[in-house]
Write an enzyme that holds these catalytic residues in place. Structure first.
Site, PDB file in Angstrom:
ATOM      1  N   ASP A  87     -10.682 -18.793  -4.836  1.00 12.13           N
ATOM      2  CA  ASP A  87     -10.312 -18.718  -3.418  1.00 12.13           C
ATOM      3  C   ASP A  87     -11.267 -17.901  -2.557  1.00 12.13           C
ATOM      4  O   ASP A  87     -11.382 -18.124  -1.364  1.00 12.13           O
ATOM      5  CB  ASP A  87      -8.887 -18.122  -3.278  1.00 12.13           C
ATOM      6  CG  ASP A  87      -8.733 -16.786  -4.002  1.00 12.13           C
ATOM      7  OD1 ASP A  87      -9.708 -16.314  -4.596  1.00 12.13           O
ATOM      8  OD2 ASP A  87      -7.627 -16.227  -3.983  1.00 12.13           O
ATOM      9  N   HIS A  88     -11.988 -16.951  -3.171  1.00 14.13           N
ATOM     10  CA  HIS A  88     -12.762 -16.016  -2.351  1.00 14.13           C
ATOM     11  C   HIS A  88     -14.154 -16.518  -1.978  1.00 14.13           C
ATOM     12  O   HIS A  88     -14.793 -15.953  -1.095  1.00 14.13           O
ATOM     13  CB  HIS A  88     -12.922 -14.681  -3.086  1.00 14.13           C
ATOM     14  CG  HIS A  88     -11.741 -13.766  -2.978  1.00 14.13           C
ATOM     15  ND1 HIS A  88     -10.496 -14.099  -3.453  1.00 14.13           N
ATOM     16  CD2 HIS A  88     -11.613 -12.525  -2.450  1.00 14.13           C
ATOM     17  CE1 HIS A  88      -9.658 -13.092  -3.227  1.00 14.13           C
ATOM     18  NE2 HIS A  88     -10.310 -12.133  -2.615  1.00 14.13           N
ATOM     19  N   ASP A 121      -6.714  -7.921  -7.976  1.00 16.21           N
ATOM     20  CA  ASP A 121      -6.828  -8.007  -6.527  1.00 16.21           C
ATOM     21  C   ASP A 121      -5.805  -7.046  -5.956  1.00 16.21           C
ATOM     22  O   ASP A 121      -4.674  -6.970  -6.454  1.00 16.21           O
ATOM     23  CB  ASP A 121      -6.548  -9.436  -6.034  1.00 16.21           C
ATOM     24  CG  ASP A 121      -6.954  -9.565  -4.583  1.00 16.21           C
ATOM     25  OD1 ASP A 121      -8.068 -10.054  -4.314  1.00 16.21           O
ATOM     26  OD2 ASP A 121      -6.157  -9.155  -3.712  1.00 16.21           O
ATOM     27  N   ARG A 145      -6.445  -6.570   6.455  1.00 16.15           N
ATOM     28  CA  ARG A 145      -7.452  -5.500   6.534  1.00 16.15           C
ATOM     29  C   ARG A 145      -8.306  -5.690   7.766  1.00 16.15           C
ATOM     30  O   ARG A 145      -8.573  -6.825   8.165  1.00 16.15           O
ATOM     31  CB  ARG A 145      -8.370  -5.537   5.303  1.00 16.15           C
ATOM     32  CG  ARG A 145      -7.624  -5.229   4.065  1.00 16.15           C
ATOM     33  CD  ARG A 145      -8.466  -4.503   3.034  1.00 16.15           C
ATOM     34  NE  ARG A 145      -7.531  -3.935   2.102  1.00 16.15           N
ATOM     35  CZ  ARG A 145      -7.515  -4.216   0.799  1.00 16.15           C
ATOM     36  NH1 ARG A 145      -8.437  -4.998   0.277  1.00 16.15           N
ATOM     37  NH2 ARG A 145      -6.599  -3.669   0.044  1.00 16.15           N
ATOM     38  N   SER A 171     -10.004  -2.542  -1.588  1.00 19.70           N
ATOM     39  CA  SER A 171     -10.072  -3.561  -2.631  1.00 19.70           C
ATOM     40  C   SER A 171      -9.968  -3.005  -4.045  1.00 19.70           C
ATOM     41  O   SER A 171     -10.230  -1.832  -4.303  1.00 19.70           O
ATOM     42  CB  SER A 171     -11.406  -4.279  -2.477  1.00 19.70           C
ATOM     43  OG  SER A 171     -11.764  -4.929  -3.658  1.00 19.70           O
ATOM     44  N   ARG A 194     -11.967  -4.239  -6.277  1.00 18.34           N
ATOM     45  CA  ARG A 194     -13.251  -4.620  -6.895  1.00 18.34           C
ATOM     46  C   ARG A 194     -13.845  -3.463  -7.701  1.00 18.34           C
ATOM     47  O   ARG A 194     -14.138  -2.398  -7.183  1.00 18.34           O
ATOM     48  CB  ARG A 194     -14.233  -5.141  -5.828  1.00 18.34           C
ATOM     49  CG  ARG A 194     -14.651  -4.126  -4.805  1.00 18.34           C
ATOM     50  CD  ARG A 194     -15.421  -4.757  -3.637  1.00 18.34           C
ATOM     51  NE  ARG A 194     -14.511  -5.472  -2.755  1.00 18.34           N
ATOM     52  CZ  ARG A 194     -14.632  -5.545  -1.428  1.00 18.34           C
ATOM     53  NH1 ARG A 194     -15.646  -4.960  -0.818  1.00 18.34           N
ATOM     54  NH2 ARG A 194     -13.762  -6.208  -0.697  1.00 18.34           N
TER      55      ARG A 194
HETATM   56  C1  MIC Z   1      -9.917  -7.862  -0.430  1.00 14.72           C
HETATM   57  O1  MIC Z   1      -8.989  -8.301   0.243  1.00 14.72           O
HETATM   58  O2  MIC Z   1     -10.560  -6.847  -0.140  1.00 14.72           O
HETATM   59  C2  MIC Z   1     -10.292  -8.623  -1.675  1.00 14.72           C
HETATM   60  C3  MIC Z   1     -11.577  -9.258  -1.444  1.00 14.72           C
HETATM   61  O3  MIC Z   1      -9.332  -9.609  -1.935  1.00 14.72           O
HETATM   62  C4  MIC Z   1     -10.335  -7.609  -2.824  1.00 14.72           C
HETATM   63  C5  MIC Z   1     -10.823  -8.157  -4.086  1.00 14.72           C
HETATM   64  C6  MIC Z   1     -12.313  -8.306  -4.149  1.00 14.72           C
HETATM   65  O4  MIC Z   1     -13.042  -7.472  -3.623  1.00 14.72           O
HETATM   66  O5  MIC Z   1     -12.748  -9.266  -4.775  1.00 14.72           O
HETATM   67  C7  MIC Z   1      -9.010  -6.913  -3.085  1.00 14.72           C
HETATM   68  O6  MIC Z   1      -8.211  -6.804  -2.191  1.00 14.72           O
HETATM   69  O7  MIC Z   1      -8.813  -6.398  -4.189  1.00 14.72           O
HETATM   70 FE1  SF4 Z   2      -8.221 -13.071   0.068  1.00 19.77          FE
HETATM   71 FE2  SF4 Z   2      -8.099 -10.389  -0.135  1.00 19.77          FE
HETATM   72 FE3  SF4 Z   2      -8.036 -11.632   2.243  1.00 19.77          FE
HETATM   73 FE4  SF4 Z   2      -5.999 -11.833   0.642  1.00 19.77          FE
HETATM   74  S1  SF4 Z   2      -6.751  -9.958   1.578  1.00 19.77           S
HETATM   75  S2  SF4 Z   2      -6.920 -13.501   1.799  1.00 19.77           S
HETATM   76  S3  SF4 Z   2      -6.950 -11.932  -1.350  1.00 19.77           S
HETATM   77  S4  SF4 Z   2      -9.718 -11.614   0.805  1.00 19.77           S
END
Ligand code: MIC
Ligand code: SF4
Length: 759
Positions: A101-102, A166, A454, A649, A651
């Protein structure tokens, strides 16, 4: 393979087996604690490795749990699975899935964007598909939807426990699951058959009374909670919602609230099982499971005493009267900068925010359910009838293929397109910076509003000057229609040129009358015989790289470490290892390390983010270059940070990159939970100043000693000596949260090294 591992849904037998354990285990916990239980305490004990001995003291004990499943998305699964592969195991030990999805970039619209993603990311998708097939994981193809929406539709169940790579994994709390966001190394433990070890969370209770009505949406509940608790107020805690108001919120609305618990640092959030979760389970093809949950309902909610006297059972209680709630808009730059829409105009004018909205975006894992789009579409229908069209471009990302197919069938997409919206692929898209926008230059200050979760600087479009605000989907659509930050559409009419138009509060079905249309199936089951599946990682690939173990600790104290940087103010994982264009290197540690700390505001070089001072000659250099040059010269270094360091995140790249580039310690005023765990897993010392004022003592040309490491022990402070360039030194104390197990990881070089030596 058990059918659970490769199934597109959670088999009822698995749920039943779990429920059958509840009565006895809940009784054991009541007996041990000598009191009634909150709901999350029931779920935790039901998943304890051993309920009779598991630590139960909140905020103190560490405990081992056995989650029912592991979920991973493509941007984090690459590193998690590269680590799992080094463990040498034939297949995963618990049901697990990978969701693509990302990595899909939003450019023009769903079809073209999807075609381009399949092309650009084919190597990574093929890697994830073949690893899933070989090791027994379910694989959800690109286009099938955002991990958390798919998990809610297919796998989540009341009283279950899950971990996911995630931070928004807690979305499944909307269906009563303890669902915790973790780094890849935590997921690897569980995939390898080890328990999930975490500190027993504190429990914050949010008591809901009244009914959601008018323009107020589930999003407004969590925006208000974020305003109250702030981005670190939930750290180390589960947020448990309860009270008579909970049932006025749909299951997907509850998921929105739980999803954004990540923004207050909560371990997870959850709601008890009720009639609305049963409805959702039935509508998503799980009627039998709904019946089972009803049967065990007394275990899937707090004990009655808890509702009557919450202060006795929760570490803190927050009361929200849903009758009083109005739409909220938070931002910019942080999700806890909260105010109701009625105050936004005053604040925006006072702060000098650009009042024209340049883009409005609806979607993300937080707000892309059938009900969300339905309410947004109802606003759009009214607008169309009144002759209004959007004044700011409006982008819509459906949460899953099932939601997309259903909203298309039911005409909701047409409603939105009729006022000028563009529909994007079922994916994260602009929420994670996968957005190619051409209307502004980098550095141009402008205002966007989204229903995402976010809004850190540069997150959506790579431009740190973009001011990003967050609101509910219906509020975002209404704001797209006014095109203005200072127009309170709830209380003031809009204008269609001729006259004032007042829109009614949106109403929509929470679930589709005619049932969901599953759309094109995106699920691939793993191979029956994984041995025959080959995994290809080309040696010259720029996207994937096999991992080398980090070196073990040499038994000596760390001495003479330069301070690579001293982060000031907010330092999220988006600052440490930005996403957007860097997402393409998530499976390649060497390449992604070139983004290390590029978004950080370094107190030693404040002219521009991402710069550092080379202590050898006082020159200024980009932080990744400086780290690389220390590494090449064999100089280990430390990083220093402020409050809630590593917020955001899950990550683990934000922890692996410093480790890979020679970072040995990160010393901060306070950590965000997942990031602290990730640092420990990768063998980095995660230390907090015992006296937060000592942060000020760290100077640009200090050399740092971290001493007494041979005696590292749980609960014992670690001495750090700051040798200043003027010949003076300061000895300070730092705290850590390392258990004996975590100390083993430090000694071995990483948790993975321990796992490899023990499997
Ligand atoms: C996000 O919303 O910041 C992400 C991208 O979904 C991350 C995961 C990632 O960095 O791959 C998260 O929320 O953990
Ligand atoms: Fe994707 Fe993270 Fe955004 Fe949710 S918050 S849509 S998991 S990038």
């Amino acid at each position: 393979m058990t059918d659970a591992e490769g199934s597109p849904t959670t088999p009822v037998a698995l749920v039943e087996a779990r429920y059958q354990q509840y009565p006895e285990r809940v009784a054991v916990a009541r007996e041990r604690l000598g009191r009634p239980l909150t709901y999350s305490e029931k779920v935790l004990v039901a998943h304890a490795d051993d309920p009779t001995t598991v630590g139960m003291e909140r905020g103190v004990d560490y405990a081992d749990y056995r989650p029912d499943r592991v979920a991973m998305q493509d941007a984090t699964a690459q590193m998690a699975l590269l680590q799992f592969m080094t463990a040498g195991l034939p297949r995963v030990a618990v049901p697990a899935t990978v969701h693509c999805d990302h990595l899909i970039q939003a450019r023009v619209g769903a079809d073209a964007d999807m075609a381009s993603a399949l092309d650009v990311n084919s190597e990574v998708y093929e890697f994830l598909r073949s690893v899933s097939s070989k090791y027994g994981l379910g694989f959800w193809k690109p286009g099938s939807g955002i991990i958390h929406q798919v998990v809610l539709e297919q796998y989540a169940f009341p009283g279950g426990m899950m971990i996911g790579t995630d931070s928004h994994t807690p979305n499944a709390g909307g269906l009563g699951m303890v669902a915790i966001g973790v780094g890849g190394a935590d997921a690897v433990d569980v995939l390898a058959g080890w328990p999930f070890n975490t500190r027993v969370p504190r429990v914050i209770g949010v008591r809901l009374t009244g009914h959601l009505s008018g323009w107020a949406a589930p999003k407004d509940v969590i925006l208000q909670v974020a305003g109250i608790l702030t981005v670190k107020g939930g750290t180390g805690a589960i947020v448990e919602y309860f009270g008579p108001g909970a049932e006025s919120i749909s299951a997907t609305g509850k998921a929105t609230i739980c999803n954004m618990g990540a923004e207050i640092g909560a371990t997870c959030s959850l709601f008890p099982h009720d009639a609305r979760s049963a409805l959702y389970l039935k509508a998503t093809g799980r009627a039998e499971l709904a019946g089972l949950a009803d049967e065990y309902a007394e275990f899937l909610r707090p004990d009655p005493e808890v509702d009557l006297d919450p202060e006795r059972f929760y570490d803190r209680v927050i009361e929200i009267d849903l009758d009083d709630l109005e739409p909220h808009v938070v931002g910019p730059h942080t999700p806890d900068l909260d105010r109701p829409i009625s105050e936004l105009a005053r604040v925006a004018e006072g702060e000098g925010y650009p009042l024209d909205i340049s883009y409005a975006l609806v979607g993300s894992c937080t707000n892309s359910s059938y009900e969300d789009i339905g309410r947004a579409a109802h606003v759009a229908r009214q607008a169309k009838t009144a002759g209004l069209t959007v004044k700011a471009p409006l982008l819509i990302t459906p949460g899953s293929e099932q939601v997309r197919a259903t909203i298309e069938r039911d005409g909701l997409l047409d409603d939105l397109e009729a006022i000028g919206a563009t529909v994007l692929a079922n994916a994260c898209g602009p929420c994670i910076g996968q957005w190619k926008r051409d209307d502004i230059q980098t550095g141009e200050t402008n205002t966007i509003v989204s229903s995402f979760n976010r809004n850190f600087p540069a997150r959506n479009d790579g431009n740190a000057a973009t001011l990003s605000f967050i609101a509910s989907p219906e509020t975002v659509v209404a704001m797209a229609l006014t095109g203005r930050l200072d127009h309170d559409f709830v209380h003031e009419p809009m204008s269609n040129g001729d006259r004032g138009v007042r829109l009614e509060p949106p109403v929509a079905d929470e679930l589709p009358d005619q049932g969901f249309d599953p759309g094109k199936s995106g699920f691939l089951a793993p191979a029956d015989d994984g041995d025959s599946v080959e995994i290809v990682v080309k040696p010259d690939s720029e996207r994937l790289e096999l991992l080398e173990p980090f070196p073990a600790w040499d038994g000596k104290d760390l001495t003479g470490l330069p301070v690579l940087l001293k982060a000031t103010g907010k330092c999220t994982t988006d600052h440490i290892s930005p996403a957007g264009r860097w997402l393409r290197y998530r499976g390649h540690l060497t390449n992604i390390s070139q983004n290390l700390f590029t978004g950080v505001n370094n107190a030693f070089a404040l002219d521009e983010p991402g710069q550092g001072i080379d202590v050898r000659d006082g020159s200024t250099a980009p932080l990744p270059d400086l780290a690389q040059s220390y590494k090449d010269a064999g100089i280990a270094w430390a990083a220093v940070g402020d409050e809630n360091y590593g917020e955001g995140s899950s990550r683990e790249h934000a922890a692996m990159e410093p480790r890979y580039m020679g970072g040995r310690a990160v010393i901060v005023r306070s950590f965000a939970r997942i990031h602290e765990g990730n640092l420990k897993k990768q063998g980095v010392l995660a230390l907090t100043f015992s006296n937060p004022l000592d942060y000020e003592r760290v100077l640009v040309d200090d050399a740092i000693d971290i001493v007494g490491l041979a005696d590292l022990a749980p609960g014992k402070t670690v001495t750090v000596v700051l040798h200043h360039a003027n010949g003076k030194s300061d000895e300070i104390q730092t705290a850590h949260t390392m258990s004996d197990e975590h100390i083993k990881w430090f000694r071995a070089g990483s948790a993975l090294n321990v796992l490899r030596s023990e499997t």
